[in-house]
Design an enzyme around this catalytic site. Sequence first.
Site, short mmCIF file in Angstrom:
data_model
loop_
_atom_site.label_atom_id
_atom_site.label_comp_id
_atom_site.label_asym_id
_atom_site.label_seq_id
_atom_site.Cartn_x
_atom_site.Cartn_y
_atom_site.Cartn_z
N CYS A 114 -3.76 -3.81 -9.61
CA CYS A 114 -3.70 -4.09 -8.17
C CYS A 114 -5.07 -4.41 -7.58
O CYS A 114 -5.15 -5.09 -6.55
CB CYS A 114 -3.08 -2.89 -7.43
SG CYS A 114 -1.42 -2.49 -7.99
N HIS A 261 -4.04 -4.58 -0.16
CA HIS A 261 -3.09 -4.79 -1.24
C HIS A 261 -1.73 -4.32 -0.78
O HIS A 261 -1.59 -3.25 -0.18
CB HIS A 261 -3.54 -4.02 -2.48
CG HIS A 261 -2.46 -3.83 -3.49
ND1 HIS A 261 -1.79 -4.91 -4.06
CD2 HIS A 261 -1.90 -2.72 -4.02
CE1 HIS A 261 -0.89 -4.44 -4.91
NE2 HIS A 261 -0.92 -3.12 -4.90
N ASN A 291 5.61 -5.67 -4.06
CA ASN A 291 4.27 -5.50 -4.62
C ASN A 291 4.10 -6.47 -5.78
O ASN A 291 4.72 -6.31 -6.82
CB ASN A 291 4.11 -4.05 -5.08
CG ASN A 291 2.74 -3.77 -5.69
OD1 ASN A 291 1.99 -4.67 -6.01
ND2 ASN A 291 2.42 -2.50 -5.84
#
Length: 334
Positions: A114, A261, A291
């Site tokens: 990430c 993020h 995500n």
Amino acid sequence: MKTSVIKGIGHYVPERIVTNAELEKYMNTTNEWIVERTGINERRFFNPEVDTVANMSAKASRMAIERAGLSVQDIDFIVFATITPDYFFPGSGVLLQRELGLENIGALDLRNACSGFIYGLSVADQFIKTGMYKTVLVVGAEIQSSTLELNDRGRNVSVIFGDGAGAVVLQASEEKGKGILSTHLHSDGRFAEELYVKDPGSSRKPEERLTTEIIEGPSIRAHMNGNMVFKHAVQRFQEVIHEALEANKMTKEQIDLLVPHQANLRISKYLQEQLHLSDDRVYNNIMRYGNTTAASIPIAMSEAWAEGKMSEGKVVCLAAFGSGFTWASALIKM
């Protein structure tokens, strides 16, 4: 010393939209449960007949290059962030190079999950500052849907992730006080197993590296200690954002746009509350895409840029936290 300015941003997401209602068919979940815990309404899943990590990245890259007013041949170097490459090896950077029709330029692959895109920006920024390269393509891309278990065992992870790609073109500039002002990278490997995929790992006896038990078991799927990740994320996000501000002698009031993020909408909302930022100063698109790991920040940047939220003179803060644990931030003057 030269600075790195963002010349263009692009993204690509697969056509297939997977709603929460569709996931209800495969596992014991509900739209309300998913929205309450993640903020996600839908995500994109790749089409195996059409999409690869490399060609999704090429589509995002071409958009970024076109928006920059450049040609593909202007690219000097590629930094590619992904944890879901098309092949075990080689990395996706050379596959993107091939897709774009480039010859002989270097390509570097990063596996920082990430945080990968911000790590990539930092690496590209250093190359530009030293004068080694003038124009660097930084990409984050993932195909995660093919590894998800769409059943009750995989529910807590599978409702979160989606597929997509984003790209940014960085170019050297002599203009002071503009571009990437600073980047800040951190990790803490003590928590590596709190969010990881164990197999197929290389540190096994040859006969144990890929067995039927491994293929059918949970170790080739993502394991996430959700409570642990959430606890550390809200702390590290705040720390690394304040670190970027302090390094540039700026305050949170000077942030025009925070692009976090897209891990969980609850985390973004908590950050927004702690930093006292209005809705128009935080960009979230997790509702539409889930995500997308290394791709999440550049996809969000591309959409924010198209909406005029990253116009010239704006101060943009990027922040990420994820597997490793790793976390990072970047402060940018557009």
